[in-house]
Motif scaffolding. Structure first.
Motif, PDB file in Angstrom:
ATOM      1  N   GLY A   5       4.835   7.498  -6.540  1.00 45.84           N
ATOM      2  CA  GLY A   5       4.078   6.481  -7.027  1.00 45.84           C
ATOM      3  C   GLY A   5       3.249   6.133  -5.762  1.00 45.84           C
ATOM      4  N   ASN A   6       2.444   5.114  -6.091  1.00 46.24           N
ATOM      5  CA  ASN A   6       1.320   4.828  -5.189  1.00 46.24           C
ATOM      6  C   ASN A   6       1.824   3.780  -4.190  1.00 46.24           C
ATOM      7  OD1 ASN A   6      -1.047   3.532  -3.906  1.00 46.24           O
ATOM      8  ND2 ASN A   6      -2.088   3.319  -6.003  1.00 46.24           N
ATOM      9  N   ILE A   7       1.980   4.150  -2.780  1.00 51.39           N
ATOM     10  CA  ILE A   7       2.522   3.034  -1.826  1.00 51.39           C
ATOM     11  C   ILE A   7       1.261   2.584  -1.046  1.00 51.39           C
ATOM     12  CG2 ILE A   7       4.641   4.418  -1.466  1.00 51.39           C
ATOM     13  CD1 ILE A   7       3.516   5.741   1.038  1.00 51.39           C
ATOM     14  N   SER A   8       0.299   2.692  -1.417  1.00 50.22           N
ATOM     15  CA  SER A   8      -1.061   2.353  -0.483  1.00 50.22           C
ATOM     16  C   SER A   8      -0.990   0.585  -0.378  1.00 50.22           C
ATOM     17  CB  SER A   8      -2.339   2.480  -0.950  1.00 50.22           C
ATOM     18  OG  SER A   8      -2.921   1.916  -2.232  1.00 50.22           O
ATOM     19  N   GLU A   9      -0.481  -0.137  -1.264  1.00 50.21           N
ATOM     20  CA  GLU A   9      -0.190  -1.459  -1.154  1.00 50.21           C
ATOM     21  C   GLU A   9       0.838  -1.778  -0.056  1.00 50.21           C
ATOM     22  OE1 GLU A   9       0.550  -3.667  -4.890  1.00 50.21           O
ATOM     23  OE2 GLU A   9       1.113  -5.352  -3.572  1.00 50.21           O
ATOM     24  N   ARG A  10       1.881  -0.994  -0.020  1.00 48.69           N
ATOM     25  CA  ARG A  10       3.025  -1.487   0.994  1.00 48.69           C
ATOM     26  C   ARG A  10       2.554  -0.946   2.354  1.00 48.69           C
ATOM     27  NH1 ARG A  10       5.506  -5.457  -1.021  1.00 48.69           N
ATOM     28  NH2 ARG A  10       7.384  -5.126   0.330  1.00 48.69           N
TER      29      ARG A  10
HETATM   30  C1  NAG Z   1      -3.019   3.023  -5.156  1.00 50.20           C
HETATM   31  O1  NAG Z   1      -3.330   1.387  -5.339  1.00 50.20           O
HETATM   32  C2  NAG Z   1      -4.652   1.093  -4.647  1.00 50.20           C
HETATM   33  C3  NAG Z   1      -4.319  -0.702  -4.824  1.00 50.20           C
HETATM   34  O2  NAG Z   1      -3.108  -0.901  -4.652  1.00 50.20           O
HETATM   35  C4  NAG Z   1      -5.773   1.426  -5.254  1.00 50.20           C
HETATM   36  O3  NAG Z   1      -6.837   1.094  -4.727  1.00 50.20           O
HETATM   37  C5  NAG Z   1      -5.659   2.910  -5.254  1.00 50.20           C
HETATM   38  O4  NAG Z   1      -6.975   3.226  -5.906  1.00 50.20           O
HETATM   39  C6  NAG Z   1      -4.477   3.560  -5.821  1.00 50.20           C
HETATM   40  N1  NAG Z   1      -4.429   4.869  -5.574  1.00 50.20           N
HETATM   41  C7  NAG Z   1      -4.464   5.949  -6.431  1.00 50.20           C
HETATM   42  C8  NAG Z   1      -4.510   7.157  -6.046  1.00 50.20           C
HETATM   43  O5  NAG Z   1      -4.324   5.573  -7.715  1.00 50.20           O
END
Ligand code: NAG
Ligand code: NAG
Ligand code: MN
Length: 444
Positions: free
Chosen positions: A410-415
């Protein structure tokens, strides 16, 4: 076809296990009486998590171990049972399958009981300020055995000074058992005012359930307990007192074991002082403490620095819980959240300690869950943790678990953002400063 075989394999392995256990008990009776196993057996076999097919009972056993990582539960069939129990009683095995412990004994113990005071006698001389912060005790449950849940609640009500107990928040995470519905409402009536019952509309998993509980809390400190605990005397004051001295100190009680002797009697049993640790499989284990912690001049009552917390039993200053980013809400069900929080505490400016004078008993459940949804959720949770926190050391994990390397998480960018925002230190710093023993074990 395969689906029809699985239950047979499962029950087959269970029966096999019980008999193996009986033989084991018969021939190694003394071994089963050792007071407390402080270090868990390894054998995570992580690389098999992604497999859905079950080929033989041994395989099932391994999968149990993986599932069990989530809450250090142990597989039923590996347990050693007491030779004194009547195994022809069908309710016994049913109880284990349904609840993960001896439900017959639990029913006979009822809604409350007195447990032995396991504190070191030096603890009895400790005096705590009357100006401690208030606590919200959060207990999440899912299909818990009714009496075990009520003993958890009643022990808190009985052994917590009322002025410190803001409330007890019970979060029902979509339980299906009938006795946890109307009957539970009825029994909690008498505690109205102190107990709030929150029912999730759908199953959220333990991790999000805890966040829901916290959102309903108004005490200054959050105390999380499992739904199969019994607190001991003066359990809360030492925790609150430590947090009062340092609001970035997160504290765990000593976890006494309810049932370590024979896994049958639900006896409340003293645990020696240990600290929480883990290995490169990220498998939690208990670790011995240093002798200066065990034998200081003032007695073994000083806080013990702990690299990790075992599961979900701890106390934290409520504003600090939010400042630290609670839990990763994209982790499902349960598993890895305890290590995730432990790393976050240490790497982002806090501290984690075990408080010897606070003791809480806990029933270590024997999990029987082996469905693939659950295993996948646990594996995914661990992957999120690895990718967010382990830096270059994630290779150590993947070296031991190559099968997980290509799995999505999943998307970990927030963490990752959270880690930046909090200005957290590197995993290298954690190894150097908090847990050098882990780095030392790298090549083993
Ligand atoms: C992942 O989540 C962030 C926000 O939390 C968002 O900006 C970003 O586009 C997302 N990335 C993907 C690949 O969905
Ligand atoms: C064991 O349990 C079975 C079934 O409940 C019962 O019929 C039997 O009498 C019990 N045996 C003993 C020794 O208690
Ligand atoms: Mn538990």
């Amino acid at each position: 076809m395969r689906n029809n075989i699985i239950p047979y394999l499962f029950y087959g392995s269970l029966t096999f296990g019980i008999w193996t256990a009986l033989f084991f008990v018969y021939f190694h009776h003394d071994d089963t009486r050792k007071p407390h196993r402080t270090v868990q057996e390894p054998a995570p076999a992580w690389s098999r998590v992604h497999q859905q097919e079950i080929h033989d009972p041994k395989e099932i056993r391994r999968q149990h171990i993986i599932v069990d990582m989530a809450e250090e539960e142990e597989p039923i069939e590996q347990k050693t049972f007491s030779p004194f129990y009547n195994f022809s009683d069908p309710g016994l095995v049913d109880g284990f399958l349904k609840y993960g412990f001896n439900a017959i004994v639990s029913r006979s113990l009822g809604h409350e009981r007195e447990v032995p005071d396991t504190r070191h006698k030096r603890c009895l001389y400790n005096h705590y300020s009357i100006h401690l912060p208030t606590a919200s005790v959060i207990i999440c449950f899912y299909n818990e055995e009714f009496n075990a849940l009520l003993r958890t609640v009643s022990s808190v009500v009985t052994l917590t000074p009322l002025h410190l107990l803001e409330e007890i928040i019970l979060v029902d995470d979509g339980s299906e058992f009938d006795d946890l519905k109307e009957k539970l409402n009825y029994y909690l009536e008498s505690l109205r005012g102190k107990v709030k019952l929150v029912r999730n509309k759908k199953r959220e998993g333990l991790i999000r359930a805890k966040m829901i509980g916290a959102a309903h809390a108004s005490g200054e400190v959050l105390v999380f307990l499992d739904s199969h605990c019994e607190v001991n005397r003066v359990w809360l004051e030492p925790l609150l007192s430590a947090i009062t001295r340092d609001s970035k100190m997160v504290v765990c009680p000593v976890i006494d074991v309810i049932d370590v002797i024979d896994d049958m009697s639900l006896q409340y049993t003293f645990s020696p002082l240990v600290r929480g640790a883990f290995d490169w499989d990220l498998q939690f284990k208990w670790d011995t403490i240093f002798s200066y912690e065990m034998h200081p001049p003032e007695g073994p009552i000083m806080p013990i620095r702990s690299p990790a917390m075992a599961g979900g039993i701890f106390a934290i200053y409520r504003p600090y819980f939010y400042e630290l980013g609670q839990y990763d809400k994209d982790m499902d069900l349960r598993g890895a959240e305890n290590l995730g929080l432990s790393l976050r505490i240490w790497m982002c400016g806090g501290q984690l300690f075990v408080i010897p004078c606070s003791r809480v008993g806990h029933i270590p459940k024997k999990s029987s869950r082996s469905d693939s949804t659950f295993r996948k959720a646990v594996a995914r949770n661990y992957l999120r943790l690895v990718h967010i926190w382990l830096d270059e050391y994630k290779e150590q994990f993947f070296l031991r678990n190559p099968g997980l390397k290509s799995m999505t998480y999943g998307n970990i960018s927030e963490r990752v953002q959270l880690r930046k925002r909090l200005g957290c230190k590197s995993f290298q710093w954690y190894l150097d400063t908090v847990f050098p023993e882990l780095e030392a074990s790298m090549n083993s």
